[in-house]
Design a protein around this motif. Structure first.
Motif, PDB file in Angstrom:
ATOM      1  N   GLY A 157     -41.687 -12.822   1.467  1.00 52.37           N
ATOM      2  CA  GLY A 157     -42.694 -14.222   1.776  1.00 52.37           C
ATOM      3  C   GLY A 157     -41.875 -14.809   1.582  1.00 52.37           C
ATOM      4  O   GLY A 157     -42.741 -16.318   0.800  1.00 52.37           O
ATOM      5  N   VAL A 158     -40.976 -14.802   0.840  1.00 55.29           N
ATOM      6  CA  VAL A 158     -39.844 -16.546   0.279  1.00 55.29           C
ATOM      7  C   VAL A 158     -39.042 -16.913   0.984  1.00 55.29           C
ATOM      8  O   VAL A 158     -38.503 -16.497   1.711  1.00 55.29           O
ATOM      9  N   ARG A 159     -39.041 -17.865   0.254  1.00 52.93           N
ATOM     10  CA  ARG A 159     -37.371 -19.236   0.822  1.00 52.93           C
ATOM     11  C   ARG A 159     -36.668 -18.676   0.232  1.00 52.93           C
ATOM     12  O   ARG A 159     -36.833 -19.551  -1.474  1.00 52.93           O
ATOM     13  N   VAL A 160     -35.165 -19.052   0.895  1.00 47.62           N
ATOM     14  CA  VAL A 160     -34.604 -19.216  -0.228  1.00 47.62           C
ATOM     15  C   VAL A 160     -33.940 -21.030   0.343  1.00 47.62           C
ATOM     16  O   VAL A 160     -33.027 -21.156   1.000  1.00 47.62           O
ATOM     17  N   ALA A 161     -33.358 -22.277  -0.844  1.00 45.66           N
ATOM     18  CA  ALA A 161     -33.053 -23.028  -0.950  1.00 45.66           C
ATOM     19  C   ALA A 161     -31.585 -23.459  -1.868  1.00 45.66           C
ATOM     20  O   ALA A 161     -31.517 -23.027  -2.621  1.00 45.66           O
ATOM     21  N   TYR A 162     -30.587 -23.071  -0.877  1.00 51.41           N
ATOM     22  CA  TYR A 162     -29.076 -23.482  -1.622  1.00 51.41           C
ATOM     23  C   TYR A 162     -28.400 -24.887  -1.816  1.00 51.41           C
ATOM     24  O   TYR A 162     -28.534 -25.278  -1.318  1.00 51.41           O
ATOM     25  N   GLU A 163     -28.453 -24.581  -3.231  1.00 48.89           N
ATOM     26  CA  GLU A 163     -27.432 -25.912  -3.460  1.00 48.89           C
ATOM     27  C   GLU A 163     -26.306 -26.239  -3.637  1.00 48.89           C
ATOM     28  O   GLU A 163     -25.641 -25.089  -4.711  1.00 48.89           O
TER      29      GLU A 163
ATOM     30  N   TYR B 134     -22.230 -30.941  -0.659  1.00 46.69           N
ATOM     31  CA  TYR B 134     -24.037 -30.418   0.330  1.00 46.69           C
ATOM     32  C   TYR B 134     -23.111 -30.478   1.708  1.00 46.69           C
ATOM     33  O   TYR B 134     -24.137 -29.286   2.594  1.00 46.69           O
ATOM     34  N   GLU B 135     -22.424 -31.367   2.134  1.00 48.61           N
ATOM     35  CA  GLU B 135     -22.474 -31.132   3.523  1.00 48.61           C
ATOM     36  C   GLU B 135     -21.618 -29.496   3.864  1.00 48.61           C
ATOM     37  O   GLU B 135     -22.103 -29.098   4.503  1.00 48.61           O
ATOM     38  N   THR B 136     -21.094 -28.864   2.895  1.00 46.92           N
ATOM     39  CA  THR B 136     -20.027 -28.265   3.454  1.00 46.92           C
ATOM     40  C   THR B 136     -21.464 -26.680   2.654  1.00 46.92           C
ATOM     41  O   THR B 136     -21.591 -25.385   3.459  1.00 46.92           O
ATOM     42  N   ALA B 137     -22.582 -26.921   2.041  1.00 43.12           N
ATOM     43  CA  ALA B 137     -23.910 -25.793   1.569  1.00 43.12           C
ATOM     44  C   ALA B 137     -24.470 -25.701   3.110  1.00 43.12           C
ATOM     45  O   ALA B 137     -25.040 -24.888   3.809  1.00 43.12           O
ATOM     46  N   ALA B 138     -24.911 -27.295   3.482  1.00 38.45           N
ATOM     47  CA  ALA B 138     -25.961 -27.411   5.456  1.00 38.45           C
ATOM     48  C   ALA B 138     -24.610 -26.029   6.261  1.00 38.45           C
ATOM     49  O   ALA B 138     -25.503 -26.219   7.022  1.00 38.45           O
ATOM     50  N   ARG B 139     -23.310 -26.630   6.275  1.00 35.51           N
ATOM     51  CA  ARG B 139     -22.661 -26.322   6.915  1.00 35.51           C
ATOM     52  C   ARG B 139     -22.493 -24.649   7.169  1.00 35.51           C
ATOM     53  O   ARG B 139     -22.880 -23.629   7.815  1.00 35.51           O
ATOM     54  N   ILE B 140     -22.983 -23.919   5.473  1.00 33.93           N
ATOM     55  CA  ILE B 140     -22.975 -22.038   5.453  1.00 33.93           C
ATOM     56  C   ILE B 140     -24.693 -21.913   5.716  1.00 33.93           C
ATOM     57  O   ILE B 140     -24.304 -21.118   6.330  1.00 33.93           O
ATOM     58  N   VAL B 141     -25.672 -22.995   5.637  1.00 27.61           N
ATOM     59  CA  VAL B 141     -26.656 -22.796   6.082  1.00 27.61           C
ATOM     60  C   VAL B 141     -26.549 -22.287   7.354  1.00 27.61           C
ATOM     61  O   VAL B 141     -27.899 -21.823   8.003  1.00 27.61           O
TER      62      VAL B 141
ATOM     63  N   PRO C 121     -34.759 -17.957   8.949  1.00 26.52           N
ATOM     64  CA  PRO C 121     -35.341 -18.723   8.733  1.00 26.52           C
ATOM     65  C   PRO C 121     -35.739 -19.338   7.413  1.00 26.52           C
ATOM     66  O   PRO C 121     -36.302 -19.993   7.197  1.00 26.52           O
ATOM     67  N   ARG C 122     -35.346 -17.896   6.761  1.00 24.61           N
ATOM     68  CA  ARG C 122     -35.676 -18.181   5.162  1.00 24.61           C
ATOM     69  C   ARG C 122     -34.190 -18.912   4.538  1.00 24.61           C
ATOM     70  O   ARG C 122     -34.779 -18.093   3.346  1.00 24.61           O
ATOM     71  N   VAL C 123     -33.560 -19.078   4.971  1.00 26.04           N
ATOM     72  CA  VAL C 123     -32.326 -19.732   4.477  1.00 26.04           C
ATOM     73  C   VAL C 123     -32.776 -21.649   4.569  1.00 26.04           C
ATOM     74  O   VAL C 123     -31.954 -21.425   5.757  1.00 26.04           O
ATOM     75  N   GLY C 124     -32.030 -22.087   3.826  1.00 22.63           N
ATOM     76  CA  GLY C 124     -32.542 -23.730   3.716  1.00 22.63           C
ATOM     77  C   GLY C 124     -31.016 -23.982   2.802  1.00 22.63           C
ATOM     78  O   GLY C 124     -30.503 -23.516   1.798  1.00 22.63           O
ATOM     79  N   VAL C 125     -31.810 -25.867   2.613  1.00 19.54           N
ATOM     80  CA  VAL C 125     -30.730 -25.827   1.795  1.00 19.54           C
ATOM     81  C   VAL C 125     -31.709 -27.088   0.800  1.00 19.54           C
ATOM     82  O   VAL C 125     -32.545 -26.981   0.942  1.00 19.54           O
TER      83      VAL C 125
END
Length: 615
Positions: free
Chosen positions: A128-134, A145-152, A158-162
């Motif tokens: 029940g947790v989320r992962v914020a990819y930086e 950050y645009e590369t990270a957003a593209r990978i996300v 739904p549990r993976v964002g930036v």
């Protein structure tokens, strides 16, 4: 705007950090893993303590070196993640920060990274947790950050964002405008940091030189504006790695941090108001009371035990005494538009030698409201019957800033010192600038205070060579230059040998004439060595007659494309000295090339006086 701060920003134990964040007004905190590991309290106790203080636990960080790896290492990384997710459940934290891989990634294949993040998202879903990819600015393959957003986006979980970090974006010179292309529901967290504009490797820059918003050179107002137009309405958090902050009082640092976010909220509101188009922001941003910059320096207050020496010095420079205040133990000295309120240090509260500055403002109430909204401490002083009310706040270094009514050639409060005096031939016109020595732990906070509270513009910082090391200097000024405040930081290791660069500079109509008349009254200026005059003769090809006058009177000289600058210094009395300056034909600097010579001369004079006293 929900505010948060990473525990790494503050000194002390984890409990002390939580308490400081709460007292400063933050809504939540990020738990930095080393703070948790070093804490004697269980995760459940920390969770309960945060709830008791009314703080949300917004993020657990960092989780490193996950994606772009081979199958065996991926399995190991998933086991590591499961342990962290279990810990997050115990803490009650829903989001973890995942930094882009810097050490173990063997491939930059974005599809591979996305597939592995999807596996991590499946695991996160079980807890029940989320992962914020930086994207770290020094990531091995993912450093933007645009590369990270593209990978996300490729991971599509739904549990993976930036996580968007202003330092990692702006330190690389990336344009934050593309933030608006990221869906709001995919921005899981936002971290903010400012920084001075330095030329160095980005990792060292990040680890040691981040500062709070408004204390560096990044355009964070535009960054926030682009972010808010995505519709993001989650926490706005500070993540600052700074050696000074981690040695300073945690509450003072937290107050400075909260002030920086309130200032940034105002910057974002004004940016959104000025920017055309774009989506409407869901996060509210409230502007600060709009105040006009100060229109002048009404007075400077000096507190010193050397009252007789200071009176003599002021007389030699042509100041006249108004007399003692009718209810307070201070006296007023004036010449032209320059006023010095002179008194002894107060026994119950140590003060810097330059204890207070009176500024002329058009709306005292608005100036005070802006200052208090920026977490400045309002001052309360006893007032006698008929005294003009003192409206002011305390700066981080302890000096006091008072707001007085603008537009008066002679402020009403001057009459509290007795009848006006005949000033005769006044060669001093007004206060030109005030130079305040800052304790090592308050320099950045002082910059933010004067920038945000008084709406002064920051000029590029510089470092000046002195016998005790490099002196860092930052000037803040109104657009028209009528108020100029320089903050100086002496190296902490300088010890008692350091001459604190704390002084008041007065603008004069005729520096040479004033130096000559002051000498006739017994004045002895700071001695400037003959080598200096040989140097400026070669640099500027000064007319021989003028050069001889400069040498004779110990007056220093500078020139730029606009005009000339003549200035001389008094010897220090304790930790304060005075400067007389004459700006000719639009010269707007401070004689920066002369500063090392002045500092060396002061150092030599102090050493000689110590030697004489010992003998």
């Amino acid at each position: 705007m929900r505010t948060s701060i990473a525990t790494v920003c503050l000194s002390g134990t984890l409990d002390e950090k939580l308490l400081a964040a709460q007292e400063a007004g933050f809504d939540g905190v990020e738990i930095f893993e080393p703070d948790l590991v070093a804490s004697p309290d269980s995760p459940e106790t920390i969770r309960a303590r945060a709830a008791e203080l009314g703080l949300s636990l917004d993020l657990y960080q960092p989780f490193r070196d996950f994606e772009g790896v081979g199958p065996d290492l991926l399995d190991h990384n998933l086991r590591r993640a499961a342990a962290k997710f279990t810990l997050m459940n115990r803490l009650g934290i829903e989001t973890i920060l995942l930094c882009s891989n810097v050490a173990t990634a063997r491939s930059g294949d974005e599809q591979l990274a996305a597939t592995q993040l999807r596996r991590l998202g499946d695991l996160a879903d079980r807890f029940g947790v989320r992962v914020a990819y930086e994207a770290l600015a020094w990531g091995r393959f993912v450093d933007g950050y645009e590369t990270a957003a593209r990978i996300v986006r490729l991971a599509d979980h739904p549990r993976v964002g930036v996580c968007l970090d202003s330092f990692h974006i702006l330190s690389k010179g990336d344009n934050p405008e593309a933030i608006e292309t990221i869906p709001a529901d995919k921005i899981f967290f936002v971290q903010l940091a400012d920084a001075p504009l330095l030329s160095m490797d980005v990792l060292s820059w990040s680890r040691h030189h981040r500062v709070f918003p408004g204390e560096g050179g990044f355009d964070l107002g535009a960054f926030m504006g682009h972010l808010m137009r995505t519709g993001y309405d989650g926490p706005i958090s500070l993540e600052i790695f700074n050696d000074t902050f981690r040695q300073s009082d945690p509450l003072s640092t937290a107050i400075d941090a909260h002030r920086s976010l309130r200032w940034l909220e105002d910057e974002a509101a004004r940016w959104l108001g000025a920017a055309a188009g774009g989506r409407a922001a869901r996060m509210s941003a409230t502007a600060l009371p709009l105040v006009e910059p100060p229109t002048g320096v009404s007075y400077v207050e000096l507190r010193t035990e050397a009252m007789d020496d200071t009176r003599t010095l002021l007389q030699q420079l042509g100041f006249r005494a108004h007399g003692a205040h009718r209810t307070k133990s201070v006296e007023l000295w004036a010449q032209g538009g320059a006023r010095i309120v002179l008194g002894r240090p107060e026994s119950d509260r140590p003060q810097p030698t330059v204890a207070g500055i009176g500024l002329s403002v058009r709306d005292r109430d608005a100036a005070l409201q802006r200052a208090t909204e920026l977490s400045a401490t309002q001052l309360h002083r006893e007032e006698g019957a008929g005294d003009e009310p003192l409206v002011g706040v305390r700066a981080p270094d302890g000096s006091e800033i008072f707001f007085g009514a603008a537009g008066e050639s002679e402020p009403d409060w001057v009459s509290e010192f007795g009848d006006p005096v005949d000033q005769g031939d006044a060669r001093i016109l007004q206060v030109d600038h005030i130079n305040l020595a800052q304790p090592w732990q308050h320099f950045d906070a002082g910059v933010l205070f004067f920038h945000s509270v008084l709406d002064l513009r920051t000029q590029p910082a510089m470092e000046v060579a002195a016998p005790v090391g490099l002196v860092r200097s930052q000037v803040l000024t109104t657009a028209d230059g009528v108020v100029r405040i320089a903050l100086n930081l002496v190296p902490p290791a300088a010890g008692e040998d350091a001459i604190l660069p704390q002084h008041i500079a007065f603008a004069a109509s005729d520096a040479l004439g004033l130096a000559r008349s002051a000498r006739d009254r017994g004045f002895r200026p700071l001695h400037i060595p003959a080598n200096y005059y040989d140097d400026i003769e070669a640099r500027f090809e000064i007319e021989p007659a003028l050069l001889e006058q400069l040498k004779d009177l110990n007056v220093m000289y500078d020139r730029d494309e606009a005009g000339e600058f003549l200035h001389f210094y008094t010897a220090p009395i304790g930790t304060v000295f005075l400067e007389i300056v004459e700006r000719r034909d639009g010269y707007d600097g401070y004689g920066a090339l002369n500063a090392p010579v002045r500092l060396a001369a002061q150092y030599q004079q102090r050493r000689e006086s110590h030697t004489g006293a010992a003998a």
